[in-house]
Design an enzyme around this catalytic site. Structure first.
Site, mmCIF file in Angstrom:
data_model
loop_
_atom_site.group_PDB
_atom_site.id
_atom_site.type_symbol
_atom_site.label_atom_id
_atom_site.label_comp_id
_atom_site.label_asym_id
_atom_site.label_seq_id
_atom_site.Cartn_x
_atom_site.Cartn_y
_atom_site.Cartn_z
ATOM 1 N N ASP A 158 43.222 63.733 -6.621
ATOM 2 C CA ASP A 158 44.062 64.873 -6.939
ATOM 3 C C ASP A 158 44.263 64.932 -8.445
ATOM 4 O O ASP A 158 44.204 63.912 -9.134
ATOM 5 C CB ASP A 158 45.418 64.803 -6.243
ATOM 6 C CG ASP A 158 46.053 66.173 -6.160
ATOM 7 O OD1 ASP A 158 45.643 66.955 -5.269
ATOM 8 O OD2 ASP A 158 46.912 66.491 -6.991
ATOM 9 N N GLN A 159 44.488 66.136 -8.923
ATOM 10 C CA GLN A 159 44.711 66.353 -10.351
ATOM 11 C C GLN A 159 45.897 67.285 -10.523
ATOM 12 O O GLN A 159 46.011 68.289 -9.827
ATOM 13 C CB GLN A 159 43.476 66.979 -10.993
ATOM 14 C CG GLN A 159 43.627 67.198 -12.487
ATOM 15 C CD GLN A 159 42.366 67.781 -13.072
ATOM 16 O OE1 GLN A 159 42.101 68.956 -12.868
ATOM 17 N NE2 GLN A 159 41.593 66.961 -13.759
#
Length: 190
Positions: free
Chosen positions: A68-69
């Protein structure tokens, strides 16, 4: 060993292809809403782990990659815009600013170790005019990208500098760290 990518992101899929390790893709069903008081780095870490755990529970024989970012503007998380107006607003707010992108990856099996890595990339936006923001958004339509740009495409023209240990992290999957985690898990990588 079976390997699953807990993401339907075509960007992450394309990056993982570069490592030439066979893998399949699975869609994790994870609520991505930030928790009250959760900072961007913590949100990225929690979501990467949650995505990996959700798929590992369904496929106990496989190693699962969760990623995830989260972009951080003034300490607040910034997600994917979803539409043109939100993309215009995000890029307008980031004009002339330094934005931090927290990218977390988790490699795990249902039974076994949980391997984690994180990358922080700072993007320094140049001062952007209203017309050039609109032109960029209309040309590239970065509605599914955190921060409303594609650094691997025309979005690079919006920056003064990118500061990172891993150029793939900004696209969403830090391959240097992922390769290390895969080797640690027993995958053969050059």
């Amino acid at each position: 060993m079976p390997l699953l990518l807990a993401s339907t992101s075509r960007y992450r899929r394309e990056l993982l292809d570069r490592l030439r390790v066979p893998f399949r893709v699975a869609r994790p069903e994870v609520d991505e809403t930030p928790l009250p008081g959760e900072n961007p780095a913590g949100l990225a870490r929690r979501l990467a782990q949650a995505k990996a755990a959700a798929i590992a529970a369904q496929h106990p024989e496989a190693w699962v990659i969760g990623a995830d970012q989260v972009a951080e503007v003034a300490g607040q998380p910034v997600g994917k815009p979803g539409n043109r107006d939100a993309a215009l607003a995000q890029l307008t707010a980031m004009s002339g600013q330094a934005i931090r992108f927290h990218t977390s990856i988790c490699l795990q099996r249902e039974q076994g170790p949980i391997l984690l890595a994180e990358d922080v990339t700072t993007v320094r936006f140049r001062a952007l005019g209203v017309e050039e923001i609109a032109r960029y958004v209309d040309l590239e339509q970065p509605f599914d990208c955190a921060g409303s740009f594609k650094s691997e495409g025309l979005g690079i023209s919006l920056f003064e500098a990118i500061e990172s240990r891993d150029p793939t992290a900004l696209v969403g999957l830090p391959l240097i760290e992922l390769a290390r985690l895969l080797r640690e898990a027993g995958f053969a990588l050059p």
